[in-house]
Design a protein around this motif. Structure first.
Motif, PDB file in Angstrom:
ATOM      1  N   SER A   1      10.765  12.133   1.450  1.00 54.43           N
ATOM      2  CA  SER A   1      10.683  11.348   0.225  1.00 54.43           C
ATOM      3  C   SER A   1      10.190   9.949   0.576  1.00 54.43           C
ATOM      4  O   SER A   1      10.498   9.411   1.637  1.00 54.43           O
ATOM      5  CB  SER A   1      12.053  11.277  -0.457  1.00 54.43           C
ATOM      6  N   GLY A   2       9.364   9.390  -0.313  1.00 52.17           N
ATOM      7  CA  GLY A   2       8.806   8.071  -0.057  1.00 52.17           C
ATOM      8  C   GLY A   2       7.499   8.112   0.706  1.00 52.17           C
ATOM      9  O   GLY A   2       6.943   7.069   1.035  1.00 52.17           O
ATOM     10  N   CYS A   3       6.973   9.320   1.022  1.00 55.01           N
ATOM     11  CA  CYS A   3       5.739   9.370   1.794  1.00 55.01           C
ATOM     12  C   CYS A   3       4.512   9.291   0.901  1.00 55.01           C
ATOM     13  O   CYS A   3       3.393   9.224   1.376  1.00 55.01           O
ATOM     14  CB  CYS A   3       5.673  10.638   2.635  1.00 55.01           C
ATOM     15  N   GLY A   4       4.694   9.305  -0.432  1.00 58.90           N
ATOM     16  CA  GLY A   4       3.555   9.171  -1.325  1.00 58.90           C
ATOM     17  C   GLY A   4       3.123  10.457  -1.995  1.00 58.90           C
ATOM     18  O   GLY A   4       2.114  10.480  -2.701  1.00 58.90           O
ATOM     19  N   LYS A   5       3.931  11.519  -1.825  1.00 57.89           N
ATOM     20  CA  LYS A   5       3.564  12.794  -2.463  1.00 57.89           C
ATOM     21  C   LYS A   5       3.499  12.655  -3.978  1.00 57.89           C
ATOM     22  O   LYS A   5       2.513  13.038  -4.620  1.00 57.89           O
ATOM     23  CB  LYS A   5       4.622  13.859  -2.158  1.00 57.89           C
ATOM     24  N   SER A   6       4.583  12.106  -4.556  1.00 60.60           N
ATOM     25  CA  SER A   6       4.644  12.008  -6.019  1.00 60.60           C
ATOM     26  C   SER A   6       3.586  11.056  -6.543  1.00 60.60           C
ATOM     27  O   SER A   6       2.998  11.293  -7.600  1.00 60.60           O
ATOM     28  CB  SER A   6       6.014  11.526  -6.457  1.00 60.60           C
TER      29      SER A   6
ATOM     30  N   SER B   1      -2.941  26.810   1.452  1.00 57.41           N
ATOM     31  CA  SER B   1      -3.234  25.738   2.396  1.00 57.41           C
ATOM     32  C   SER B   1      -2.225  24.613   2.174  1.00 57.41           C
ATOM     33  O   SER B   1      -1.505  24.611   1.174  1.00 57.41           O
ATOM     34  CB  SER B   1      -4.662  25.233   2.228  1.00 57.41           C
ATOM     35  N   MET B   2      -2.186  23.683   3.129  1.00 56.50           N
ATOM     36  CA  MET B   2      -1.155  22.647   3.032  1.00 56.50           C
ATOM     37  C   MET B   2      -1.646  21.354   3.663  1.00 56.50           C
ATOM     38  O   MET B   2      -2.556  21.357   4.495  1.00 56.50           O
ATOM     39  CB  MET B   2       0.117  23.116   3.753  1.00 56.50           C
ATOM     40  N   ILE B   3      -1.067  20.258   3.219  1.00 57.84           N
ATOM     41  CA  ILE B   3      -1.256  19.014   3.952  1.00 57.84           C
ATOM     42  C   ILE B   3       0.124  18.390   4.185  1.00 57.84           C
ATOM     43  O   ILE B   3       1.040  18.530   3.370  1.00 57.84           O
ATOM     44  CB  ILE B   3      -2.187  18.008   3.237  1.00 57.84           C
ATOM     45  N   VAL B   4       0.241  17.743   5.345  1.00 60.66           N
ATOM     46  CA  VAL B   4       1.487  17.048   5.673  1.00 60.66           C
ATOM     47  C   VAL B   4       1.214  15.554   5.524  1.00 60.66           C
ATOM     48  O   VAL B   4       0.212  15.054   6.033  1.00 60.66           O
ATOM     49  CB  VAL B   4       1.922  17.356   7.122  1.00 60.66           C
ATOM     50  N   MET B   5       2.072  14.874   4.759  1.00 61.20           N
ATOM     51  CA  MET B   5       1.876  13.439   4.554  1.00 61.20           C
ATOM     52  C   MET B   5       2.999  12.660   5.214  1.00 61.20           C
ATOM     53  O   MET B   5       4.144  13.108   5.266  1.00 61.20           O
ATOM     54  CB  MET B   5       1.850  13.106   3.061  1.00 61.20           C
ATOM     55  N   TYR B   6       2.622  11.494   5.739  1.00 66.59           N
ATOM     56  CA  TYR B   6       3.634  10.614   6.301  1.00 66.59           C
ATOM     57  C   TYR B   6       3.239   9.173   5.998  1.00 66.59           C
ATOM     58  O   TYR B   6       2.121   8.753   6.277  1.00 66.59           O
ATOM     59  CB  TYR B   6       3.765  10.818   7.816  1.00 66.59           C
ATOM     60  N   ALA B   7       4.148   8.418   5.414  1.00 64.85           N
ATOM     61  CA  ALA B   7       3.944   6.997   5.114  1.00 64.85           C
ATOM     62  C   ALA B   7       2.597   6.735   4.445  1.00 64.85           C
ATOM     63  O   ALA B   7       1.837   5.859   4.833  1.00 64.85           O
ATOM     64  CB  ALA B   7       4.089   6.158   6.372  1.00 64.85           C
ATOM     65  N   GLY B   8       2.302   7.525   3.411  1.00 65.32           N
ATOM     66  CA  GLY B   8       1.116   7.256   2.607  1.00 65.32           C
ATOM     67  C   GLY B   8      -0.181   7.794   3.188  1.00 65.32           C
ATOM     68  O   GLY B   8      -1.257   7.518   2.664  1.00 65.32           O
TER      69      GLY B   8
ATOM     70  N   PRO C   1       0.845  -1.196   0.000  1.00 68.61           N
ATOM     71  CA  PRO C   1       0.000   0.000   0.000  1.00 68.61           C
ATOM     72  C   PRO C   1       0.878   1.243   0.000  1.00 68.61           C
ATOM     73  O   PRO C   1       1.673   1.441   0.923  1.00 68.61           O
ATOM     74  CB  PRO C   1      -0.795  -0.131   1.299  1.00 68.61           C
ATOM     75  N   ILE C   2       0.745   2.066  -1.051  1.00 69.50           N
ATOM     76  CA  ILE C   2       1.566   3.270  -1.143  1.00 69.50           C
ATOM     77  C   ILE C   2       0.811   4.456  -0.560  1.00 69.50           C
ATOM     78  O   ILE C   2       1.372   5.272   0.162  1.00 69.50           O
ATOM     79  CB  ILE C   2       1.944   3.555  -2.618  1.00 69.50           C
TER      80      ILE C   2
END
Lengths: 292, 318, 328
Positions: C42-47, C222-229, C21-22
């Protein structure tokens, strides 16, 4: 290329794991089976063939395949199956020794070029470039013309043109290994170049060399067949697949089946070896799998 | 770019010089006195000596090498021992067969291989891809002379639509001559096409993974348009390299294929010349073939510049 | 008016070791003409989020959920319809300008390509418009002829060309995936300014993906913070910066380099977040950040914390969020 393998790991590769992965690759299994069958047939023919290989039996000449002669008989009434079986020995022997010559001389040359650099490397690489400008078969034709036709001379001719292949491969793969940390560590520890080559470089490129040997073996089978077809390789009455095709060509209108079986034998052998080589490469370097 | 080409040109000349030296030395080692071969075993010693001096065989090796080299440069290839005609004439006669044969084979293999390779890459891991890969495995494994024999069996023996061998000559008209070259060209092209299709496939697969292909897709191009407009031209760069390398295999193939089809071409000429110890013909032809291999690879280097603007020079703007 | 609305987006990648699961339950809204920063390591699923919106996920990836753009769900659209939107209404600027341009085509032709493809312009007209676009993004003639090839330009200049390509057909949404990461510091600011400028000028919405909080601070509303997908914190940029609630957001903030001088005290030390992002194949059942979190407690482990609203337009997915203002 042997990815990120340290010296110790390379010496004890996970053969069991390779085998487990290999079983799931159809090409590898087929290649292995065909190659094993070929070797088995060649070994059997050393002690037993359905008929004697060289005994002529003119009354039954040019027979179509039958229960007595599974693949028919040739223009002298000799059993085609028996001759194909004996031809397998010839093909394997010539190719094995030729690839042995190529690897036996090419690998040390390539390793030397990588270990010493400088003038030795230049000479080895220029020799490589030079052989590349000559079609290998043309050179083989020239060599057999000088030495005279025959199985031994075709071995030499094919062997000579395997040398640069192995030299180039060994040098290329070794050069990058010489830059790796574990080799640098060995050099700092005061080990000599020869010892490093034997202990660290060669074990790490062994898998690469095995794959290349398989592929060169297939090419040698083709080259031997070509030379025998031209009359420069194995001489009659010794059976060889290429020579059988040459004789069959003159009898094409009378017995077209004679032109089929030796060709199928060559094709099957080369196909099996190539599949085996590709399968081995995939096993030993899974990163390349996507592109093949 | 100019520097690059000059370097290549220098390498070209050096390779040929080394090749000529090796060929000359090899021919020196070759047993058999050409003069004795020409005159037969019953020749009188004084006639033999006269002929040897006429042919220049009594000169020191170094001098003969330089004479031969000088002849090559000035276009004088010497006279064949067995045919008694200038080698140049033999070459001219036969090149009219061998060159068209090679060209047809190259065209055939390119026309077969590139579409197949692109198709396989576009349908990666689908049945079409598996089919193409199967074809290439077979194509590489089939010895070309056996494939030639099979072609003869089918088209000449069974259907009798094409000749089994021989060359009609261009004087017989374009189509009759072409008909006699068709089967040999197909036999030559098959293994080349198989290798080329594989290279094309992996090259296209590789370029399809490049960022600029994704950029093209982000522009709205369909998968197919991105493949044809963006991936293909980049993918062709390694394909052209392999085509250049294949040329030498093609020449080797002509030696054997011209023998299968009894075609009086350069390949058969060199084969016969070796068998007959016609050393001057062998030397000239080997150098000629080596030169053509090196020349083709020189042309390949030029093609790079056409395909890849990065090699055309022209520095940074701004 | 909402232009882009992502709901319950899950992306799973088929790997030899099994499905990974990405992205899990990612959701956000972006108004027409608005700007949203998507930030995380990097690797949190932004891209992957960006590629999912573009419909350019790798073949081995499966996306579920909803991506509603201008009223239609992109995930339900056939490939042909997506091609008509990509480059026309949706555009993207990539991270690597060195490889994002085709090396064998001129920059003029590459900018003109979208115009010809979507708007059916002739070669001459498309190239004339391409020249204007290149001029707008700061790659003007005569110094930069449209006949130049990408290798003749610097990284910053190439990124400008990529932006011109993205702007060509007047899109409604521009996704910029780490547009300045590969550039040197001086080009970074200029490219970001250019993006903000052209977005404001054309009234297009900007989805800016970055690992750099300073870039978010300067360029998005506005912003969102992503971590591990997963989305761990969301809100107006000012609200979030003023009162960072998720321990991960604070960790990211503490680890940010000097470009945040405007909001950070001088002489502060950079702090690294200890530990590693969990591998997608072995993510914990509970809060994905718990393993690295200084505030983790026993109740973090059994289940994913639900998102809770802290203030209007500020939400966090954490059971023990910071409630005090971000230390200045």
């Amino acid at each position: 290329m042997p990815g990120d393998i340290g010296p110790g790991e390379a010496l004890a590769p996970a053969w069991r794991e390779y085998w487990m992965r290999g079983r799931s690759s159809a090409g590898f299994v087929i290649g292995l089976a065909v190659t094993a069958l070929l070797v088995a047939v060649a070994l059997v023919s050393l002690v037993w063939t359905p008929y004697q290989v060289d005994v002529m039996d003119i009354p039954v000449k040019l027979q179509a395949p039958s229960a007595a002669h599974w693949l028919g008989t040739d223009q002298f009434g000799r059993d085609v199956l028996s001759r194909l079986m004996a031809g397998a020995v010839n093909s394997i022997a010539v190719s094995l020794v030729a690839v042995g010559i190529g690897a036996g001389l090419g690998v040390p040359l390539g390793a030397l070029a990588a270990a010493r650099r400088g003038i030795i490397e230049e000479v080895v690489m220029r020799f490589n470039d030079f052989t590349f400008a000559f079609p290998a078969l043309l050179s083989a034709v020239m060599i057999t013309a000088i030495l005279g036709p025959g199985a031994v001379n075709s071995i030499i001719a094919i062997g000579i043109f395997n040398i640069p292949v192995f030299a180039r491969l060994t040098r290329g793969a070794s050069l990058s290994l010489w830059q790796r940390d574990f080799v640098l560590a060995a050099r700092v520890a005061g080990k000599g170049r020869t010892r490093i080559t034997a202990e660290h470089i060669l074990p790490n490129i062994a898998s690469l060399l095995i794959v290349q040997m398989t592929i060169q073996f297939a090419l040698a089978i083709l080259a031997e067949a070509g030379l025998s077809y031209l009359g420069l390789g194995t001489q009659p009455p010794a059976p060889s697949w290429g020579k059988m095709l040459n004789e069959a060509q003159t009898l094409m209108y009378l017995a077209p089946q004679l032109a089929i079986f030796p060709g199928l034998a060559i094709m099957g052998t080369v196909l099996g070896l190539n599949l085996l080589g590709d399968g081995l490469r995939d096993l030993l370097d899974p990163r390349l799998r996507r592109l093949r | 770019m100019a520097v690059f080409l000059l370097q290549r040109l220098a390498a070209f000349i050096v390779t040929l010089l080394v090749a000529s030296l090796v060929v000359f030395l090899v021919m020196e080692v070759l047993p058999g006195d050409p003069a004795a071969l020409m005159l037969g075993v019953s020749a009188r010693p004084d006639t033999l000596a006269a002929l040897r001096s006429e042919m220049g065989l009594d000169l020191p090796a170094a001098q003969r090498y330089l004479l031969w080299l000088g002849g090559l440069v000035s276009g004088d290839l010497g006279t064949s021992y067995t045919y008694g005609v200038p080698v140049w004439e033999l070459v001219r006669e036969r090149i009219g067969l061998s060159l068209p044969l090679a060209l047809i084979a190259i065209c055939l293999s390119t026309l077969i291989a590139i579409p197949l390779g692109v198709l396989a890459a576009a349908r990666h891991n689908k049945p079409a891809d598996v089919g193409v890969m199967g074809f290439t495995q077979l194509g590489v494994a089939v010895p070309n002379f056996w494939f030639a024999i099979l072609l003869i069996l089918v088209f000449a023996v069974h259907w009798q639509v094409l000749p089994a061998g021989g060359f009609a000559g261009w004087d017989a008209g374009f189509w009759p001559a072409l008909k006699t070259l068709l089967l040999p060209a197909v036999a030559l092209a098959l293994p080349q096409a198989a290798i080329l299709a594989r290279v094309t496939r992996s090259s296209v697969l590789e370029t399809l993974g490049e960022d600029y292909v994704r950029t093209a897709r982000a522009k709205g191009l369909t998968r197919r348009a991105a493949l044809w407009r963006h991936a293909l031209r980049n993918a062709l760069i390694p394909v052209v390299t392999i085509m250049g390398l294949q040329f030498s295999f093609l020449l080797a193939g002509t030696i054997i294929i011209e023998n299968v089809f009894y075609l009086p071409g350069l390949g058969r000429l060199i084969f016969q010349a070796i068998a007959q110890r016609d050393l001057i013909v062998v030397k000239d032809l080997v150098i000629l073939l080596a030169a053509s291999v090196v020349a083709v690879n020189f042309i390949v280097d030029l093609l790079y510049a056409v395909l890849d603007p990065r090699l055309r020079g022209g520095g940074h703007a701004g | 008016m909402t232009l882009l609305s992502v709901r319950d987006l899950c992306v799973t990648l088929e790997t030899p070791e099994g499905p990974a699961p990405i992205l899990e339950d990612v959701g956000f809204d972006l108004a027409a003409g608005g700007s949203l920063g998507l930030v995380g390591e990097s690797g949190c699923g932004k891209s992957m989020t960006a590629l999912a919106v573009m419909g350019l996920l790798p073949e081995r990836a499966v996306a579920t959920g909803e991506i509603v753009f201008e009223g239609c769900n992109l995930l339900a659209l056939p490939e042909g319809a997506l091609c008509k939107l990509r480059g026309r209404r949706l555009a993207m600027v990539f991270q690597e300008p060195m490889t994002a341009l085709n090396p064998v085509k001129t920059i003029g032709a590459q900018v003109a390509e979208g115009l010809r493809w979507h708007l059916g312009l002739g070669r001459g007209e498309a190239e004339a418009r391409a020249v204007k676009l290149l001029d707008r993004v700061g790659v003007p003639r005569p110094r930069f002829a449209p006949g130049l090839y990408p290798h003749q330009l610097s990284g910053g200049q190439r990124q400008r060309v990529v932006i011109a390509m993205a702007l060509a057909c007047d899109p409604a949404l521009l996704i910029a995936d780490e547009p300045t990461t590969a550039l040197d510091v001086t080009s970074q600011a200029a490219i970001l300014d250019l993006l903000a400028e052209v977005a404001a000028e054309a009234g297009l919405a900007l989805l800016l993906i970055t690992h750099d909080l300073a870039v978010v601070w300067q360029n998005t509303r506005s912003m969102i913070v992503m971590y591990a997908g997963r989305v761990v914190e969301r809100g107006g940029t000012h609200e979030v910066f003023a009162r960072m609630a998720h321990p991960y957001s604070r960790g990211l903030f503490a680890a940010s380099p000097g470009a945040l001088d405007a909001v950070l005290p001088p002489g502060r030390r950079l702090a690294a977040i200890p530990g590693l992002v969990p591998d997608p194949l072995h993510r914990p059942a509970g809060c994905v950040f718990a393993g690295r979190c200084p505030r983790a407690a026993a109740d973090c482990l059994p289940a994913q914390p639900a998102e809770r609203r802290l203030a209007p337009g500020h939400a966090v997915a954490c059971l023990h969020p910071h409630l005090e203002a971000t230390p200045a």
